[in-house]
Design a protein around this motif. Structure first.
Motif, PDB file in Angstrom:
ATOM      1  N   LEU A   1       0.824  -1.207   0.000  1.00 51.47           N
ATOM      2  CA  LEU A   1       0.000   0.000   0.000  1.00 51.47           C
ATOM      3  C   LEU A   1       0.858   1.257   0.000  1.00 51.47           C
ATOM      4  O   LEU A   1       0.568   2.227  -0.701  1.00 51.47           O
ATOM      5  CB  LEU A   1      -0.927  -0.005   1.210  1.00 51.47           C
ATOM      6  N   ASN A   2       1.909   1.234   0.798  1.00 51.99           N
ATOM      7  CA  ASN A   2       2.796   2.393   0.899  1.00 51.99           C
ATOM      8  C   ASN A   2       3.505   2.655  -0.421  1.00 51.99           C
ATOM      9  O   ASN A   2       3.606   3.802  -0.871  1.00 51.99           O
ATOM     10  CB  ASN A   2       3.814   2.160   2.018  1.00 51.99           C
ATOM     11  N   ALA A   3       3.995   1.593  -1.055  1.00 54.61           N
ATOM     12  CA  ALA A   3       4.681   1.740  -2.342  1.00 54.61           C
ATOM     13  C   ALA A   3       3.729   2.281  -3.409  1.00 54.61           C
ATOM     14  O   ALA A   3       4.082   3.162  -4.200  1.00 54.61           O
ATOM     15  CB  ALA A   3       5.258   0.402  -2.777  1.00 54.61           C
TER      16      ALA A   3
ATOM     17  N   THR B   1      -1.836   4.532 -15.702  1.00 56.34           N
ATOM     18  CA  THR B   1      -0.937   3.939 -14.709  1.00 56.34           C
ATOM     19  C   THR B   1      -1.633   3.818 -13.356  1.00 56.34           C
ATOM     20  O   THR B   1      -1.489   2.820 -12.650  1.00 56.34           O
ATOM     21  CB  THR B   1       0.334   4.806 -14.558  1.00 56.34           C
ATOM     22  N   CYS B   2      -2.418   4.838 -12.986  1.00 53.90           N
ATOM     23  CA  CYS B   2      -3.177   4.795 -11.726  1.00 53.90           C
ATOM     24  C   CYS B   2      -4.137   3.609 -11.710  1.00 53.90           C
ATOM     25  O   CYS B   2      -4.231   2.881 -10.718  1.00 53.90           O
ATOM     26  CB  CYS B   2      -3.965   6.084 -11.545  1.00 53.90           C
ATOM     27  N   ALA B   3      -4.837   3.417 -12.829  1.00 53.08           N
ATOM     28  CA  ALA B   3      -5.795   2.315 -12.920  1.00 53.08           C
ATOM     29  C   ALA B   3      -5.087   0.976 -12.780  1.00 53.08           C
ATOM     30  O   ALA B   3      -5.571   0.066 -12.096  1.00 53.08           O
ATOM     31  CB  ALA B   3      -6.552   2.391 -14.242  1.00 53.08           C
ATOM     32  N   ASN B   4      -3.937   0.854 -13.429  1.00 47.71           N
ATOM     33  CA  ASN B   4      -3.169  -0.398 -13.336  1.00 47.71           C
ATOM     34  C   ASN B   4      -2.664  -0.657 -11.914  1.00 47.71           C
ATOM     35  O   ASN B   4      -2.645  -1.799 -11.444  1.00 47.71           O
ATOM     36  CB  ASN B   4      -1.994  -0.359 -14.312  1.00 47.71           C
ATOM     37  N   LEU B   5      -2.259   0.420 -11.259  1.00 44.38           N
ATOM     38  CA  LEU B   5      -1.775   0.279  -9.880  1.00 44.38           C
ATOM     39  C   LEU B   5      -2.892  -0.188  -8.952  1.00 44.38           C
ATOM     40  O   LEU B   5      -2.695  -1.064  -8.110  1.00 44.38           O
ATOM     41  CB  LEU B   5      -1.202   1.609  -9.384  1.00 44.38           C
TER      42      LEU B   5
ATOM     43  N   ALA C   1      -5.612  -1.820  -9.811  1.00 43.63           N
ATOM     44  CA  ALA C   1      -5.975  -3.194 -10.162  1.00 43.63           C
ATOM     45  C   ALA C   1      -4.954  -4.176  -9.610  1.00 43.63           C
ATOM     46  O   ALA C   1      -5.304  -5.244  -9.076  1.00 43.63           O
ATOM     47  CB  ALA C   1      -6.073  -3.321 -11.686  1.00 43.63           C
ATOM     48  N   GLY C   2      -3.674  -3.817  -9.717  1.00 45.25           N
ATOM     49  CA  GLY C   2      -2.621  -4.678  -9.187  1.00 45.25           C
ATOM     50  C   GLY C   2      -2.692  -4.811  -7.678  1.00 45.25           C
ATOM     51  O   GLY C   2      -2.427  -5.881  -7.122  1.00 45.25           O
ATOM     52  N   LEU C   3      -3.073  -3.716  -7.013  1.00 38.81           N
ATOM     53  CA  LEU C   3      -3.197  -3.740  -5.551  1.00 38.81           C
ATOM     54  C   LEU C   3      -4.330  -4.669  -5.118  1.00 38.81           C
ATOM     55  O   LEU C   3      -4.180  -5.441  -4.161  1.00 38.81           O
ATOM     56  CB  LEU C   3      -3.444  -2.321  -5.041  1.00 38.81           C
ATOM     57  N   VAL C   4      -5.453  -4.617  -5.837  1.00 32.99           N
ATOM     58  CA  VAL C   4      -6.585  -5.492  -5.520  1.00 32.99           C
ATOM     59  C   VAL C   4      -6.200  -6.954  -5.710  1.00 32.99           C
ATOM     60  O   VAL C   4      -6.483  -7.816  -4.872  1.00 32.99           O
ATOM     61  CB  VAL C   4      -7.801  -5.136  -6.400  1.00 32.99           C
ATOM     62  N   GLU C   5      -5.520  -7.257  -6.815  1.00 33.95           N
ATOM     63  CA  GLU C   5      -5.080  -8.632  -7.078  1.00 33.95           C
ATOM     64  C   GLU C   5      -4.106  -9.123  -6.012  1.00 33.95           C
ATOM     65  O   GLU C   5      -4.149 -10.289  -5.595  1.00 33.95           O
ATOM     66  CB  GLU C   5      -4.430  -8.714  -8.461  1.00 33.95           C
ATOM     67  N   PHE C   6      -3.235  -8.230  -5.575  1.00 31.77           N
ATOM     68  CA  PHE C   6      -2.255  -8.595  -4.545  1.00 31.77           C
ATOM     69  C   PHE C   6      -2.940  -8.978  -3.240  1.00 31.77           C
ATOM     70  O   PHE C   6      -2.608  -9.989  -2.621  1.00 31.77           O
ATOM     71  CB  PHE C   6      -1.294  -7.425  -4.312  1.00 31.77           C
TER      72      PHE C   6
END
Length: 292
Positions: free
Chosen positions: A210-212, A226-230, A232-237
């Motif tokens: 989350l911090n990164a 890029t925001c959208a990808n971030l 989406a990646g955070l949710v998957e993580f």
């Protein structure tokens, strides 16, 4: 020159009339114990002043020897113990004991000489937490900044055993107040809990990601895609942490922090629930680790 400076200091103390003393023992370069004698007072302009008087060789650390040295030093410089309004020493029993320590003996002579524990020694005690920690120093938890939350959680996980050891050391220190020792013992006991260690590992992992992500989103040149990808990646993580393999890895990391690997529910007696007529015959029972 030394005598003239000392005479000026004593003259200033006498002008102020009332003063406080701070006394502590320390070895010199030749490892000979000596007493540091300091006097504190308020000058004519209302400014608090602290002045070193002298080093005094010590022949013993018992309260009688210390009291005689203190009184003789005051007498030597024509200062009356009856004008003393404060005394500050370390937290050792022979100095701070309310019944027969040095401060108590001085108060028998002058009831107005209030004792104040040396804050430096108190800070040194709590600095055990800092001196025994080899990783990040523990930090206050912020409720607003992801970075501060991650720093606090990571510092706890990184120095879990050292923090517990320092708390135990404080809890066993008889020079501390009952409240301080009790609180340290309570916190040390919590740090022996496997579930707390597991949560610490999990939250360190989550907050690090989350911090990164948060730091990247704050960049001025970042684009919407890029925001959208971030996100989406955070949710998957976060979702990926719910699978068995990821959870088992977190458990293994938590086992390195504590001695007892069991969940609290493992030690609790199972309760039988009264079944209703419409309840299924095969009731599903979850293991403690499955609940988590």
């Amino acid at each position: 020159m030394t005598k003239k400076v000392l005479n000026n200091i004593i003259a200033a103390v006498k002008t102020a009339k009332y003063f406080a003393i701070s006394v502590d023992s320390t070895p010199d370069i030749s490892h000979t114990d000596q007493l540091t004698f300091i006097v504190l007072f308020v000058d004519s302009s209302g400014k608090p002043v602290e002045r070193f008087i002298k080093f005094i060789p010590l022949s013993g650390h018992d309260r009688e020897t210390m009291m005689n040295v203190l009184l003789d030093t005051l007498l030597e410089h024509d200062l009356s113990i009856m004008d003393c309004r404060g005394q500050s020493y370390d937290n050792e029993t022979n100095m701070s004991s309310k019944y027969n320590g040095l401060q108590a003996r001085i108060k028998q002579i002058n009831p107005f000489a209030e004792y104040v524990p040396c804050s430096a020694h108190s800070l040194n005690l709590w600095s055990i937490l800092k001196s025994t920690i080899h990783g990040d120093v523990i930090k206050l938890l912020s409720t607003t900044r992801w970075s501060a939350q991650h720093d606090a959680t990571h510092a706890l996980k990184d120095s879990f055993a050292e923090i517990r050891s320092a708390l135990i050391q404080i809890a066993e220190d008889e020079d501390q107040t009952a409240t301080t020792r009790s609180e340290a013992a309570r916190l040390a006991s919590k740090l022996e809990d496997f579930e707390l260690a597991l949560l610490c590992v999990l939250w360190d992992c989550i907050l690090e990601r989350l911090n990164a992500t948060n730091k990247t989103l704050q960049k001025t040149e970042i684009e919407m895609a890029t925001c959208a990808n971030l996100y989406a990646g955070l949710v998957e993580f976060v979702i990926s942490l719910r699978n068995d393999e990821a959870f088992e890895m977190s458990e293994e990391k938590a086992k390195l922090l504590v001695k007892d690997y069991s969940y609290r529910a493992d030690h609790q007696r199972s309760r039988k629930r009264k079944r209703n007529f419409e309840d299924p015959d095969n009731e599903i029972l979850l293991l403690p680790r499955q609940i988590h």
